[in-house]
Design an enzyme around this catalytic site. Structure first.
Site, mmCIF file in Angstrom:
data_model
loop_
_atom_site.group_PDB
_atom_site.id
_atom_site.type_symbol
_atom_site.label_atom_id
_atom_site.label_comp_id
_atom_site.label_asym_id
_atom_site.label_seq_id
_atom_site.Cartn_x
_atom_site.Cartn_y
_atom_site.Cartn_z
ATOM 1 N N HIS A 130 36.303 64.582 10.812
ATOM 2 C CA HIS A 130 37.011 64.726 9.537
ATOM 3 C C HIS A 130 36.182 65.571 8.558
ATOM 4 O O HIS A 130 36.691 66.514 7.948
ATOM 5 C CB HIS A 130 37.306 63.335 8.967
ATOM 6 C CG HIS A 130 37.811 63.342 7.559
ATOM 7 N ND1 HIS A 130 39.145 63.291 7.237
ATOM 8 C CD2 HIS A 130 37.155 63.434 6.377
ATOM 9 C CE1 HIS A 130 39.281 63.342 5.928
ATOM 10 N NE2 HIS A 130 38.088 63.426 5.373
ATOM 11 N N GLU A 131 34.911 65.240 8.449
ATOM 12 C CA GLU A 131 34.036 66.000 7.536
ATOM 13 C C GLU A 131 33.920 67.460 7.976
ATOM 14 O O GLU A 131 33.909 68.380 7.151
ATOM 15 C CB GLU A 131 32.640 65.373 7.473
ATOM 16 C CG GLU A 131 32.602 63.979 6.854
ATOM 17 C CD GLU A 131 33.157 63.958 5.445
ATOM 18 O OE1 GLU A 131 32.876 64.895 4.674
ATOM 19 O OE2 GLU A 131 33.900 63.015 5.117
ATOM 20 N N ASP A 143 42.072 65.174 8.132
ATOM 21 C CA ASP A 143 42.503 64.151 9.098
ATOM 22 C C ASP A 143 43.185 64.810 10.293
ATOM 23 O O ASP A 143 42.958 64.420 11.446
ATOM 24 C CB ASP A 143 43.470 63.154 8.434
ATOM 25 C CG ASP A 143 42.728 62.086 7.641
ATOM 26 O OD1 ASP A 143 41.487 62.017 7.747
ATOM 27 O OD2 ASP A 143 43.393 61.316 6.906
HETATM 28 ZN ZN LIG Z 1 37.598 63.761 3.375
#
Ligand SMILES: [Zn+2]
Length: 415
Positions: free
Chosen positions: A279-280, A361
């Site tokens: 996600h990061e 996401d």
């Molecule tokens: Zn985030």
């Protein structure tokens, strides 16, 4: 000497204060109303006791936020219309020539120091009152004081020189000063992107290379899959201050690094850590960090242009309770009062940030596992006592991340 601006300022301040209190009160009522039942999506994974703790924690933080809102507004009024800025400006003028850079620096620094001093008891209460009561605080009073001293050193070492340069440009660079000041602030901000992860953060926390071989291998496979080259994989001792867990990317170019809080690694299994990192990584790969920087630079440019229009107008000063017209006082008033009007841009910022969260996401889903990300998020909501049932209006205004239920529903739709 008050004028139409005085009334516009008072109206905007009253509006933002009332809206902020109204939003807080909505949040408290909504969270309390949903305190006794875990939402169906989480019924199997989050116990009722954890849900109730999250509700109480959220209510406590929100109530505290209301005190903060009121205090902010009172301090701002005292500084401006109450005449405190004028009084301080007169005081410093006894020592330093009124229209000098040094008078301006002393005035602006003393106002910021005063604000920090006033908010000190609140910071103490937030950490040693609320965070302590809910079991999140790991900080000692000694560490708090050391952090504060380091913060002062940084403010003096980095903030004061920039302020002096800005004030000098305002006075010496002619009618396009706002453009030069903008260039300096952009350069400073990029410089900070380099020094924060490499020099400043290590002053506050210990960074050690990630040890766990299984996790290192997993993460390296993920990075290779996404075509990402980083200058290191670090674990940060976040547990020194707080039990809240997190992961982030820091820096640009050569200072680019991936940082995992020790508290995150303790709680999540390797597959879940990988999903959080994916996600990061999504934020990075989709240029969210750069985009936010660009948005900030654009807003700064517009603000400085506006300040350029206001800085010579006597009514701008008098309308905000100051009789002395100097460039530094104009800058100070603008920095203090601007956010009151800028508050109405908040939901737009939130909207952009949520769009980025959904995109990150989706990136994590396609490069790692959506199910693992769901498990990780549920654990993080539970362990951080983040509410699963925020008031929708409050959330739309403030929350940089989409509400838990909406976010998880999207991820589940992707599996
Ligand atoms: Zn985030």
């Amino acid at each position: 000497m008050f004028n139409a601006l005085t009334w516009a300022f008072l109206a905007a301040l009253a509006a933002t204060t009332l809206i902020r209190l109204w939003l807080a009160q909505r949040q408290i009522r909504h969270v309390r109303a949903h305190r006794d039942a875990v939402p169906p999506t989480f019924a199997a994974t989050i116990p009722l006791a954890a849900h109730q703790k999250a509700a109480d924690y959220t209510v406590a933080k929100t109530k505290f936020g209301m005190v903060d809102v009121l205090l902010d507004s009172v301090v701002l009024l005292v500084l401006t219309l109450g005449g405190l800025i004028q009084w301080l400006a007169d005081g410093w003028a006894l020592l330093l020539p009124l229209d000098s850079i040094w008078h301006g620096t002393a005035l602006i620094a003393s106002v910021f120091a005063l604000q920090a001093l006033i908010s000190l008891p609140l910071a103490l209460f937030r950490i040693f009152g609320i965070e302590e009561r809910y079991g999140f605080n790991k900080m000692t009073l000694r560490l708090f004081m050391i952090d504060m001293l380091k913060g002062i050193v940084l403010a003096v070492a980095l903030g004061v020189p920039v302020l002096v340069v800005v004030l000098w440009l305002m006075a010496a660079a002619g009618s396009l000063w706002w453009l030069y000041v903008w260039a300096v602030l952009v350069a400073f901000s990029l410089f900070m992107q380099l020094v924060v992860p490499t020099f400043i953060m290590p002053w506050f926390n210990k960074f050690s290379p990630l040890q766990d071989p299984a996790l290192v291998e997993r993460v390296e496979r993920l990075l290779a899959r996404c075509g990402f080259r980083s200058r290191g994989l670090y674990v940060m001792d976040g547990s020194k201050r707080s039990a809240h867990g997190n992961a982030f990317f820091a820096g640009v170019g050569a200072s680019k690094r991936i940082v995992l809080f020790d508290t995150l690694i303790q709680r999540l299994n390797p597959a879940e850590v990988e999903a959080v990192l994916a996600h990061e990584l999504g934020h990075y790969k989709l240029h969210h960090i750069k985009k936010m920087l660009v948005v900030n630079f654009a807003l700064t440019l517009v603000s400085l242009f506006l300040l350029g229009l206001l800085i010579d107008q006597r009514w701008f000063y008098e309308g905000l309770g100051v009789g002395s017209v100097t460039l530094p006082i104009g800058l100070l008033l603008f920095m203090l009062v601007g956010p009151v009007f800028g508050f109405f841009l908040h939901p737009l910022q939130t909207l952009l940030s949520r769009k980025h969260e959904f995109e990150a996401d989706a990136f994590a889903t396609s490069h790692s596992g959506a199910a693992d990300l769901v498990h990780a998020l549920v654990k993080l909501y539970r362990d951080n006592a983040a509410t699963l049932t925020p008031d929708p209006v409050h959330s739309a205004f403030y929350d940089s991340h989409p509400p838990a239920a909406i976010r998880i529903a999207r991820l589940k739709g992707a599996t």
